[in-house]
Design an enzyme around this catalytic site. Structure first.
Site, PDB file in Angstrom:
ATOM      1  N   LYS A  11       0.807  -1.215   0.000  1.00  0.00           N
ATOM      2  CA  LYS A  11       0.000   0.000   0.000  1.00  0.00           C
ATOM      3  C   LYS A  11       0.853   1.283   0.000  1.00  0.00           C
ATOM      4  CE  LYS A  11      -3.917  -2.137   2.391  1.00  0.00           C
ATOM      5  NZ  LYS A  11      -4.755  -2.060   3.614  1.00  0.00           N
ATOM      6  N   TYR A  51     -12.639  -2.229  -4.165  1.00  0.00           N
ATOM      7  CA  TYR A  51     -13.130  -2.407  -2.796  1.00  0.00           C
ATOM      8  C   TYR A  51     -14.656  -2.340  -2.695  1.00  0.00           C
ATOM      9  CZ  TYR A  51      -8.405  -2.190  -0.869  1.00  0.00           C
ATOM     10  OH  TYR A  51      -7.096  -2.448  -0.547  1.00  0.00           O
ATOM     11  N   PHE A  59     -15.735   2.746   6.633  1.00  0.00           N
ATOM     12  CA  PHE A  59     -14.356   3.068   6.246  1.00  0.00           C
ATOM     13  C   PHE A  59     -14.128   3.079   4.740  1.00  0.00           C
ATOM     14  CE2 PHE A  59     -14.523  -1.540   7.048  1.00  0.00           C
ATOM     15  CZ  PHE A  59     -14.041  -2.043   5.840  1.00  0.00           C
ATOM     16  N   ARG A  87      -1.985 -14.705   4.551  1.00  0.00           N
ATOM     17  CA  ARG A  87      -2.756 -14.037   5.607  1.00  0.00           C
ATOM     18  C   ARG A  87      -1.971 -14.071   6.925  1.00  0.00           C
ATOM     19  NH1 ARG A  87      -6.540 -10.855   3.956  1.00  0.00           N
ATOM     20  NH2 ARG A  87      -7.605 -11.055   5.951  1.00  0.00           N
ATOM     21  N   ARG A 104       2.760  -6.609   9.007  1.00  0.00           N
ATOM     22  CA  ARG A 104       2.078  -5.478   9.654  1.00  0.00           C
ATOM     23  C   ARG A 104       2.693  -5.124  11.002  1.00  0.00           C
ATOM     24  NH1 ARG A 104      -3.767  -7.435   7.599  1.00  0.00           N
ATOM     25  NH2 ARG A 104      -3.827  -6.235   5.660  1.00  0.00           N
ATOM     26  N   ASN A 114      -1.849   0.129   7.063  1.00  0.00           N
ATOM     27  CA  ASN A 114      -1.282  -1.138   7.520  1.00  0.00           C
ATOM     28  C   ASN A 114      -0.390  -1.833   6.490  1.00  0.00           C
ATOM     29  OD1 ASN A 114      -3.186  -2.257   5.782  1.00  0.00           O
ATOM     30  ND2 ASN A 114      -4.562  -2.889   7.420  1.00  0.00           N
ATOM     31  N   HIS A 117      -2.018  -5.533   1.619  1.00  0.00           N
ATOM     32  CA  HIS A 117      -3.336  -6.140   1.404  1.00  0.00           C
ATOM     33  C   HIS A 117      -3.101  -7.521   0.822  1.00  0.00           C
ATOM     34  CE1 HIS A 117      -7.442  -6.729  -0.188  1.00  0.00           C
ATOM     35  NE2 HIS A 117      -6.805  -7.265  -1.211  1.00  0.00           N
ATOM     36  N   GLU A 128      -9.389 -10.491  -7.498  1.00  0.00           N
ATOM     37  CA  GLU A 128      -8.371  -9.455  -7.352  1.00  0.00           C
ATOM     38  C   GLU A 128      -7.237  -9.620  -8.369  1.00  0.00           C
ATOM     39  OE1 GLU A 128      -9.141  -8.369  -2.672  1.00  0.00           O
ATOM     40  OE2 GLU A 128      -7.463  -9.703  -3.153  1.00  0.00           O
TER      41      GLU A 128
END
Length: 140
Positions: A11, A51, A59, A87, A104, A114, A117, A128
């Site tokens: 990100k 998203y 959010f 994950r 993270r 964070n 993704h 995705e």
């Protein structure tokens, strides 16, 4: 075991701090192959579509604005159990709750910034990946 592919996005908060190489090292050290990667700037419209599953959440607008605020590095990662293993490597969304040794915990600034993704399931990974890499399938 079946080789899986998953989607990853480094990100804007991480690319701004020049952490892409460090994060890639963690990814590769964990046994993932980075089979596709590119640095792009996501438009607000792309972020909103990407998203859209969060459209009704409070959010959503902040997330879309943040993701479109600077360059990101998008990737397709491959290994056995890629989705669940990635994950775990990413760590909890809230870096204060993330385990030591996760991306993270090491690099995230906050729950909102964070750093990373990753797909949360097979269907999400396929969607995705195809959103940005139309020529890549999820299963190797």
């Amino acid at each position: 075991m079946t080789i899986e592919r998953t989607f990853s996005m480094i990100k804007p908060d991480a690319t701004e701090r020049n952490l892409s190489g460090d994060i890639n090292s963690m990814i590769e050290h964990a046994g993932f192959k980075i089979i596709a990667q590119k640095k792009i700037r996501i438009t607000l419209e792309q972020a909103q579509k990407f998203y859209d599953v969060h459209k009704e959440k409070p959010f959503y607008n902040d997330l879309c604005n943040f993701i479109s605020s600077g360059p990101v590095v998008i990737q397709v990662l491959e290994k056995e159990n890629a989705i669940s293993d990635y994950r775990k490597l990413m760590g909890a969304t809230n870096p204060e709750q993330a385990e030591a040794g996760t991306i993270r915990k090491k690099y995230a600034i906050s729950i909102d910034q964070n750093s990373i993704h990753g797909s949360d399931g097979i269907e999400t990974a396929q969607r995705e990946i195809s959103f940005f890499f139309s020529d890549i399938e999820i299963v190797g």
